[in-house]
Design a protein around this motif. Structure first.
Motif, short mmCIF file in Angstrom:
data_model
loop_
_atom_site.label_atom_id
_atom_site.label_comp_id
_atom_site.label_asym_id
_atom_site.label_seq_id
_atom_site.Cartn_x
_atom_site.Cartn_y
_atom_site.Cartn_z
N VAL A 103 39.79 39.71 71.31
CA VAL A 103 39.99 39.03 70.03
C VAL A 103 39.33 39.82 68.91
CG1 VAL A 103 39.57 36.90 68.76
CG2 VAL A 103 40.14 36.80 71.20
N ARG A 107 43.53 44.57 64.45
CA ARG A 107 44.98 44.71 64.40
C ARG A 107 45.34 45.29 63.04
NH1 ARG A 107 42.95 41.96 68.82
NH2 ARG A 107 44.63 41.31 70.23
N TRP A 134 56.21 40.82 71.42
CA TRP A 134 56.16 39.69 72.37
C TRP A 134 56.84 40.13 73.67
CZ3 TRP A 134 57.85 38.34 67.24
CH2 TRP A 134 56.89 37.64 66.50
N ASP A 145 55.38 33.61 68.51
CA ASP A 145 54.37 32.77 67.86
C ASP A 145 54.10 33.36 66.49
OD1 ASP A 145 51.89 31.57 66.98
OD2 ASP A 145 51.61 30.89 69.03
N SER A 147 51.75 32.91 64.32
CA SER A 147 50.39 32.96 63.78
C SER A 147 49.34 33.52 64.72
CB SER A 147 49.96 31.55 63.36
OG SER A 147 50.01 30.66 64.47
N ASP A 148 49.68 33.75 65.99
CA ASP A 148 48.67 34.17 66.96
C ASP A 148 48.89 35.63 67.36
OD1 ASP A 148 46.73 34.40 68.84
OD2 ASP A 148 47.41 32.77 70.12
N LEU A 149 48.04 36.51 66.84
CA LEU A 149 48.14 37.93 67.20
C LEU A 149 47.79 38.18 68.66
CD1 LEU A 149 46.54 39.71 64.09
CD2 LEU A 149 48.91 39.84 64.82
N ASN A 150 47.02 37.29 69.25
CA ASN A 150 46.57 37.49 70.63
C ASN A 150 47.70 37.33 71.64
OD1 ASN A 150 43.78 37.92 69.96
ND2 ASN A 150 43.61 35.72 69.57
N ARG A 151 48.83 36.75 71.22
CA ARG A 151 49.97 36.62 72.12
C ARG A 151 50.78 37.93 72.20
NH1 ARG A 151 51.48 31.59 73.89
NH2 ARG A 151 50.35 29.82 73.01
N THR A 422 46.96 35.80 54.32
CA THR A 422 47.05 35.95 55.77
C THR A 422 48.44 36.38 56.19
OG1 THR A 422 46.61 34.85 57.88
CG2 THR A 422 47.74 33.56 56.20
N ASN A 424 51.95 36.62 58.52
CA ASN A 424 52.88 35.68 59.15
C ASN A 424 53.80 36.50 60.05
OD1 ASN A 424 54.28 33.39 59.84
ND2 ASN A 424 55.55 33.37 58.02
#
Length: 484
Positions: A103, A107, A134, A145, A147-151, A422, A424
């Motif tokens: 995390v 990025r 993805w 997703d 909003s979630d960069l971790n995906r 932020t 998107n």
């Protein structure tokens, strides 16, 4: 003292124009950098607070750098399918390392899409940044997703191995000669009781036919169909026909070649998979109603949904009328659907030569990865030399409320700032993200003619500021000389 303020104003002019020159130099140096966005030095006045009756105090000038990050360059054609350009707004999401992302790992965002496959199979651009997207899950689906960069995961095309697809559908286009002479074995089978050497699907069948020994019954017509199993291995099934004494009716057997490829249940022998009668109408088409009336005696009670089912090699012993793939093959279960009633062909009985016009199947043998394609919506697809295609991932595109406020980073990349807003995450072609152009790269937005013009004006402004300093120096020298 106003002369001192003029001197300081001249110094600020030198500083501001030096910064403008630095921006122009950066632009000219990056005129051929893929995806580079030009920067311009913009000037603003500095005003000092003025005391009443004390004269005027010059404030000078201040230079700030303005980044034209939202300005898009032209896309230029290349020869590499992994060169990517974005036609519209948005940025590729990239990372500084390919694996074990945490995390806390940064990025970055870039328009520099000159990606290549590295030694581990990851897509990496010339700055050493890895492309994110993805991934496809075990069921072949892609879950996005916004909003979630971790995906996101680093896209890897080197880990895609060979592939094969089992045959599931067979389309036949064949004709059986209606004036075929009825064989002695078929005539004997129609007698009561059946005569010697009468055709019998279990004891004297077409599957038993051996031209060298004369055993079994020679088919009036036979066609073979290549079938791919679950491992991409090639199997063969044959469909044999023997004309019956009943008009427009034929005995038929479907068998495996060789017979040892299958294990048959009760009622089947010598590699047989299915046996029964095939009926035709008087105009030569399959008679669906007649075959439905034959019921269990028909090869397929409903030719419009004809299918064969094979149990897997490790299945329990097959029941009556059922078959499994042989244990030594080690392959999975399989269902073959037949298209026998196609409007443009199918299985027919006309008074012309018995012939196979076409046998179409959808299975493929084992194939190796031959190339990787990326479409305008960002789907990364592996193409194999057996014609099979498989999706690997979908590239993520990031958009920002104010892209011009992004912070610049090394490698022609950007970081999120408070002013940019932020990110998107979107799929290409949706929500203003722009489409992806494969085998294309975005050119630098630098215009050399404009930069050289700015270079001249900046040089003149710098010289003018230096004149302020020399003039102020002369005035101060004149003031000091009064004492003498």
């Amino acid at each position: 003292m106003s002369i001192n303020s003029a001197l300081l104003a001249g110094v600020s002019g030198l500083t501001a124009n030096s910064a403008a020159l630095a921006a122009i130099s950066q632009n000219i140096a990056n005129v051929n950098t893929v995806g580079y966005k030009r920067t311009a030095g913009e000037f603003q006045t500095v005003i000092n607070s003025q005391s009443q009756g004390a004269g005027y105090s010059a404030g000078g000038v201040l230079s700030t750098a303005r980044h034209y990050t939202s300005q898009n360059g032209q896309l230029q054609r290349t020869t590499s399918s992994t060169d990517l350009g974005i036609a519209g707004q948005g940025f590729f999401v990239v990372t500084e390392k390919a694996e074990n992302l945490e995390v806390t790992d940064s990025r970055l965002f870039t328009r520099a899409g000159a990606f290549r496959v590295d030694n581990l199979g990851y897509l990496k651009n010339t700055a050493g940044l890895y492309l994110q997207g993805w991934p496809v899950d075990a069921e072949g689906n892609i879950t996005t997703d916004p909003s979630d960069l971790n995906r996101l995961r680093t896209i890897n095309v080197g880990s895609v191995g060979g592939t094969a697809e089992a045959t599931t559908r067979i389309q036949l286009n064949a004709n059986i000669r209606s004036s075929q002479t009825v064989s002695a074995e078929a005539t004997a089978a129609a007698a009561t009781p059946p005569g010697a050497d009468a055709y019998d699907p279990l004891t004297n069948s077409m599957a038993m036919w051996d031209p060298e020994t004369g055993a079994g019954v020679k088919p009036d017509f036979e066609l073979t169909i290549p079938v791919s199993d679950s491992k991409g291995g090639q199997r063969t099934i044959a469909i044999s026909f023997l004309k019956s004494t009943t008009p427009n009716q034929w005995y038929s057997e479907i068998r495996a070649v060789p017979a040892g490829d299958v294990v048959s249940g009760a009622g089947l022998a010598n590699g047989q998979i299915k046996t029964g009668l095939v009926a035709f109408t008087q105009d030569g088409r399959l008679d669906v109603d007649a075959m439905a009336a034959l019921g269990a005696q028909a090869l397929f009670a409903d030719p419009s949904v004809a299918s064969l089912t094979f149990g897997s090699s490790d299945s329990a012993a097959p029941g009556a009328g059922q078959v499994n793939w042989a244990a030594g093959l080690g392959i999975d279960d399989q269902t073959l659907s037949f298209d026998l009633t196609a409007a443009t062909g199918g299985l027919t009985q006309y008074d012309s030569a018995s012939v196979v016009q076409a046998v179409l199947t959808n299975g493929t043998a084992f194939g190796n990865l031959s190339e990787v394609k990326i479409d305008e919506t960002g789907f990364v697809t592996a193409i194999f030399d057996n014609g099979v295609t498989r999706r690997i991932a979908q590239i993520a595109i990031a958009t920002f409320p104010s892209p011009d406020a992004l912070l610049q980073s090394s490698g022609n990349a950007y970081r999120v700032s408070q002013g940019s807003g932020t990110y998107n995450l979107k799929t290409a072609g949706s929500g203003g993200a722009g489409t992806i152009g494969s085998s294309q790269l975005e050119a630098s937005t630098v215009d050399l003619s404009a930069e050289f013009t700015g270079l001249i004006t900046t040089q003149r402004a710098y010289s003018a500021s230096s004149k302020i300093i020399t003039t102020a120096d002369e005035m101060l020298a004149e003031l000091i000389s009064i004492k003498r």
